[in-house]
Structure formats: C-alpha cells, structure tokens
Design a protein around this motif. Sequence first.
Motif, short mmCIF file in Angstrom:
data_model
loop_
_atom_site.label_atom_id
_atom_site.label_comp_id
_atom_site.label_asym_id
_atom_site.label_seq_id
_atom_site.Cartn_x
_atom_site.Cartn_y
_atom_site.Cartn_z
N ASP A 184 0.83 -1.20 0.00
CA ASP A 184 0.00 0.00 0.00
C ASP A 184 0.87 1.27 0.00
O ASP A 184 0.60 2.22 -0.73
N ASN A 185 1.94 1.25 0.80
CA ASN A 185 2.83 2.42 0.85
C ASN A 185 3.52 2.65 -0.49
O ASN A 185 3.70 3.79 -0.92
N ARG A 186 3.89 1.54 -1.16
CA ARG A 186 4.54 1.66 -2.48
C ARG A 186 3.57 2.28 -3.49
O ARG A 186 3.92 3.17 -4.25
N LYS A 187 2.31 1.80 -3.48
CA LYS A 187 1.29 2.33 -4.38
C LYS A 187 1.10 3.83 -4.17
O LYS A 187 0.96 4.60 -5.11
N ARG A 188 1.09 4.24 -2.90
CA ARG A 188 0.89 5.67 -2.59
C ARG A 188 2.04 6.50 -3.11
O ARG A 188 1.83 7.62 -3.59
#
Length: 251
Positions: free
Chosen positions: A243-247
């Motif tokens: 999720d952090n990578r996507k953000r």
Amino acid sequence: MNIIETHNLTKTYGSFTAVHHLNLHIKKGTVYGFLGPNGAGKSTTMKMFLGLTRPTAGGFLINGLQYPKDRMTILKNVGSLIEEPAFYGNLSGRENLEIIRRILKLPKNSVDDALELTGLTQFSNRPAKKYSLGMKQRLGLAGALLGRPPLLILDEPTNGLDPVGIHEIRSLIRSLPEKLGCTVLVSSHLLPEIELMADDVGILNRGRLLFEGSMEKLREEAAMKGFPSDNLEETFLALVDEDNRKRRHMQ
C-alpha cells in the motif's frame, strides 16, 4: 448480523485525513482484531465510536442505533478501555469499580460480577496502587465489563504487559463472546496475539482499510498475491508495504 457498521466514515484534522471513507462490518458475538501501524487511524476510529471525537463525514451504526441521533443509548451499551486505565490508587479495586457503577446507575451486584469475570475477586480489597500492571489492566477490563455491555472496545489492552499478563488478558478476551454473548473490538500491534484471539480482522493503513475478513480469507488473499500467508505479521507487513509503495507511485 453486524453490531458495528460504518459508512464512508471519515475524520480529518485540517489538511490531514486520519480516517478515510472507512466501511467496517463487525459481526455480533465475535472478536474483531483491528490492526495497523502507529498512526493508521485505529484509535481515532474507536474514539468516534465512543463519541470522544466527531466524524467529519460519513457515519456509523452500533447495534442498529445511529450516531449522533442515538449517542446516549449507544454509550450505555458499550464498555471501553482506551489507553491506560486510570484509578484512584488509595482506593481498593472494588471501591474504584463502585464509583463507575454509581455513575452508570447499575445494580449493586454488577461489581462482584465484573470482579469474578476478570479473576480479581480475591484481590478486590487491595489498594489499586498495589496492583501489578496485569492486574491494573484486568481492573480496567472489569470497569469496561460492568453491566455486561453487548459491545467492548479495547485499544491495545495488552500494552506494556509481560508474557504472562498478555496470556491472561488474551484468554479472558477470547472467552468473552461465549461467556457473555458480547462482541469485542480489539486493537493491537502485537500481531501474534490478534492471530490467537480474533475471528475476523480489519487492517488499516494511513486511514484506509486494506483488508477485512476472516483469518482464512486473509491467508487466501495473501497467497494469491504471492505474499507470506502462514504468519500474520509477515502478511500484514507485506500488505502495508504494498500500500505504501502504491501511494508513493501516485504522488
């Protein structure tokens, strides 16, 4: 049947969004593990349920009752332990519970009932300042259990406890739905603990819900994505990391 349902529940502080369009479904008679890194929005969500902070948008139902219209009725049906329990150190465990009982206008036998449920009967006349950390947490739980509310909201109830204390609190929480027919919403950053006591989990990161469902469903979804699926901690870290990578890519 769900005891808690949220509909796009949102909380912002200025330009910061602590909880973003949250849709939770917490089934009656279960232990629901609420997971997320520090600052994910777990405590803010719990405080909204308890009327300690107002939603900016969206709403929620507790036991079919709507906030803010039925706020007082909701609060009478919810027991909570948020942050460290605070007690009068010079008063006994029983006397501390007696104060809460009077405020809530509950029957006199509810103090004995809560002491028995939490295994504190034999220590009930000891001053609270002489309680160990584990006993203080149990006394906090006894306060939450007064009057046997249908819903318990517990924020990090095993915080700061040694392994024995953690095991005691975990066993107690796990037994409550069967003993009392109640539902427990419990947050923790100790993932192996949640794995041992929760029926369903909700995983939150930066205010957004990444996953909701049973442990089995979580393992299945993790395996499909090629994430570790036999260890909740590793599954959780992989989901949050993704999720952090996507953000970062979206920025």
